[in-house]
Scaffold this motif. Structure first.
Motif, short mmCIF file in Angstrom:
data_model
loop_
_atom_site.label_atom_id
_atom_site.label_comp_id
_atom_site.label_asym_id
_atom_site.label_seq_id
_atom_site.Cartn_x
_atom_site.Cartn_y
_atom_site.Cartn_z
N PRO A 30 43.01 -48.60 -27.71
CA PRO A 30 43.86 -47.46 -28.10
C PRO A 30 43.43 -46.76 -29.38
N ARG A 31 42.66 -47.45 -30.24
CA ARG A 31 42.15 -46.78 -31.44
C ARG A 31 41.07 -45.77 -31.07
N VAL A 32 40.44 -45.97 -29.93
CA VAL A 32 39.38 -45.08 -29.43
C VAL A 32 39.97 -44.05 -28.46
N SER A 33 40.82 -44.52 -27.58
CA SER A 33 41.50 -43.68 -26.58
C SER A 33 43.01 -43.81 -26.80
N PRO A 34 43.61 -43.00 -27.65
CA PRO A 34 45.05 -43.14 -27.91
C PRO A 34 45.91 -43.09 -26.66
N ALA A 35 45.42 -42.49 -25.58
CA ALA A 35 46.18 -42.46 -24.33
C ALA A 35 46.36 -43.85 -23.75
N LYS A 36 45.55 -44.81 -24.17
CA LYS A 36 45.67 -46.18 -23.67
C LYS A 36 46.80 -46.95 -24.35
N TYR B 26 44.64 -30.48 -31.72
CA TYR B 26 44.04 -29.33 -31.03
C TYR B 26 43.06 -29.83 -29.98
N TYR B 27 43.36 -29.50 -28.70
CA TYR B 27 42.56 -29.94 -27.54
C TYR B 27 41.93 -31.32 -27.78
N PRO B 28 42.80 -32.32 -27.99
CA PRO B 28 42.29 -33.64 -28.39
C PRO B 28 41.58 -34.38 -27.27
N SER B 29 40.63 -35.21 -27.67
CA SER B 29 39.98 -36.15 -26.77
C SER B 29 40.72 -37.47 -26.89
N LEU B 30 41.58 -37.77 -25.92
CA LEU B 30 42.49 -38.90 -26.05
C LEU B 30 42.19 -40.04 -25.09
N ASP B 31 41.28 -39.81 -24.16
CA ASP B 31 40.96 -40.84 -23.17
C ASP B 31 39.46 -40.78 -22.90
N LEU B 32 38.72 -41.68 -23.50
CA LEU B 32 37.27 -41.66 -23.36
C LEU B 32 36.77 -42.32 -22.09
N THR C 105 41.50 -37.06 -31.86
CA THR C 105 41.52 -38.49 -31.56
C THR C 105 41.86 -39.27 -32.82
N PHE C 106 41.16 -38.96 -33.91
CA PHE C 106 41.40 -39.66 -35.17
C PHE C 106 42.82 -39.42 -35.68
N ALA C 107 43.31 -38.19 -35.56
CA ALA C 107 44.66 -37.89 -36.03
C ALA C 107 45.69 -38.73 -35.28
N ALA C 108 45.55 -38.80 -33.96
CA ALA C 108 46.49 -39.59 -33.16
C ALA C 108 46.38 -41.07 -33.49
N ALA C 109 45.14 -41.55 -33.67
CA ALA C 109 44.95 -42.97 -33.99
C ALA C 109 45.48 -43.32 -35.37
N VAL C 110 45.30 -42.43 -36.33
CA VAL C 110 45.82 -42.67 -37.68
C VAL C 110 47.35 -42.67 -37.66
N ALA C 111 47.96 -41.75 -36.93
CA ALA C 111 49.41 -41.72 -36.84
C ALA C 111 49.94 -43.01 -36.23
N ALA C 112 49.24 -43.54 -35.22
CA ALA C 112 49.65 -44.78 -34.59
C ALA C 112 49.49 -45.96 -35.54
N ARG C 113 48.39 -45.98 -36.28
CA ARG C 113 48.17 -47.08 -37.22
C ARG C 113 49.23 -47.08 -38.31
N ALA C 114 49.55 -45.90 -38.80
CA ALA C 114 50.59 -45.82 -39.84
C ALA C 114 51.91 -46.40 -39.32
N GLY D 126 30.04 -49.16 -30.55
CA GLY D 126 31.07 -50.20 -30.51
C GLY D 126 32.46 -49.70 -30.22
N ALA D 127 32.61 -48.40 -29.94
CA ALA D 127 33.92 -47.84 -29.64
C ALA D 127 34.24 -48.06 -28.16
N ASP D 128 35.13 -48.98 -27.87
CA ASP D 128 35.49 -49.33 -26.50
C ASP D 128 36.53 -48.34 -25.98
N PRO D 129 36.25 -47.60 -24.90
CA PRO D 129 37.22 -46.63 -24.39
C PRO D 129 38.56 -47.23 -23.99
N ALA D 130 38.62 -48.53 -23.78
CA ALA D 130 39.89 -49.18 -23.44
C ALA D 130 40.74 -49.48 -24.67
#
Length: 302
Positions: free
Chosen positions: A223-229, A176-182, A153-162, A217-221
């Protein structure tokens, strides 16, 4: 294909989880108790503990070469478990297999630290690694981010932020088996129903395990929390998405890989048959799964 028999045998020997609420301290202590002593770990040319602007990191240098590509690694653990030690063997294996210098990040965890503390730590470590390119001996080539489960999750979010900040040094992302949608509504992905019980990570456990993060405070909606969003995935770094056949999170990872490809991003999705969530951390020694590090190496060399 059913769960690999060695994994099934291991799970059958585990005691039933204690009744009552999830206890972070107890689970962390149990996890740390299984870390092998230093003498039994894979030897590398050098392993150094240091800090990146206050964030603990462990740097793994695979050989005597003066310069290497870099891989920033974020461990998994549902945002409240995992550490530099519990994933030390994984970081060592990555360094050996890829020939890259691996920087494993000891980010702050929930519930003690509210969102986005952990994500900010990962971002800080990435930016600091770039600033310290001479000290780290970066060869100017590969600069990858990688993570397992919540670390994915963090790797995907960091790549998006960059990408959003116009920071273009990240060359690859390995999830690896990422959690992308909380959002854990079972109707969202078939694997949440198909792999609900009996494979280690169970669908019913997703909400309580991730509650420490969400309640901080991590809102599943978000995209920093759920990159799939994230609505637009174009322009992101090439991705290797590794999924496990018997994992409740399988389908969200594979859907993300397809969306990346549809957005014009080079994306390879690789499902490991008979594998359960966490197999890279716990069962990569099995012959059927040993290829995951070679596959990672080949992807990062593109």
């Amino acid at each position: 294909m059913p769960l690999h028999p060695e994994i099934a045998k291991f799970l059958a020997a585990q005691p039933a989880p204690p009744a009552g609420p999830v206890d972070p301290a107890a689970l962390r202590a149990d996890e740390e108790s299984h870390v092998p002593p230093l003498a039994e770990r894979l030897p590398l040319h050098a392993v150094e503990n240091t800090y990146a602007d206050g964030v603990p990191v462990r740097i793994y240098t695979p050989d005597e070469a003066e310069r290497h590509g870099l891989l920033l690694y974020f461990h998994g653990g549902a945002f409240f478990l995992g550490s530099l030690d519990t994933h030390d063997h994984l970081a060592r294996s990555l360094a050996e297999a890829t020939g890259l210098k691996v920087v494993s990040v000891g980010y702050r965890r929930a519930p003690e630290h509210a969102f986005p503390a952990g994500l900010d730590d990962c971002w800080t470590a990435v930016r600091r690694a770039a600033a310290a390119r001479e000290r780290l001996g970066w060869d100017g080539g590969t600069f990858a981010v990688a993570g397992d489960s919540s670390g994915g999750t963090f790797a995907a979010a960091v790549a998006a932020r960059a990408h959003d900040e116009g920071w273009d040094l990240i060359t690859h992302q390995v999830l690896y088996y990422p959690s992308l949608d909380l959002d854990f509504d079972e109707e969202r992905y078939a694997s949440l129903r198909e792999n609900a019980v009996g494979n280690g990570l169970e669908t019913a456990g997703l909400k309580p395990f991730n509650a420490f993060y969400v309640d901080s405070g991590a809102d599943p909606a978000d995209p920093r929390v759920s990159p799939a969003k994230r609505a637009d995935l174009s322009g992101l770094p090439p991705a290797l998405v590794v999924t496990a056949e018997c994992d409740p999170l399988r389908d969200e990872g594979e859907a993300y890989g397809r969306r990346l490809a549809d957005a014009g991003v080079e994306a390879k999705v690789r499902r490991y048959a008979g594998a359960g969530h966490g197999f890279v951390q716990h069962f990569s020694w099995l012959p059927e799964f040993q290829g995951v590090f070679t596959e990672t190496r080949n992807f990062l060399r593109r």
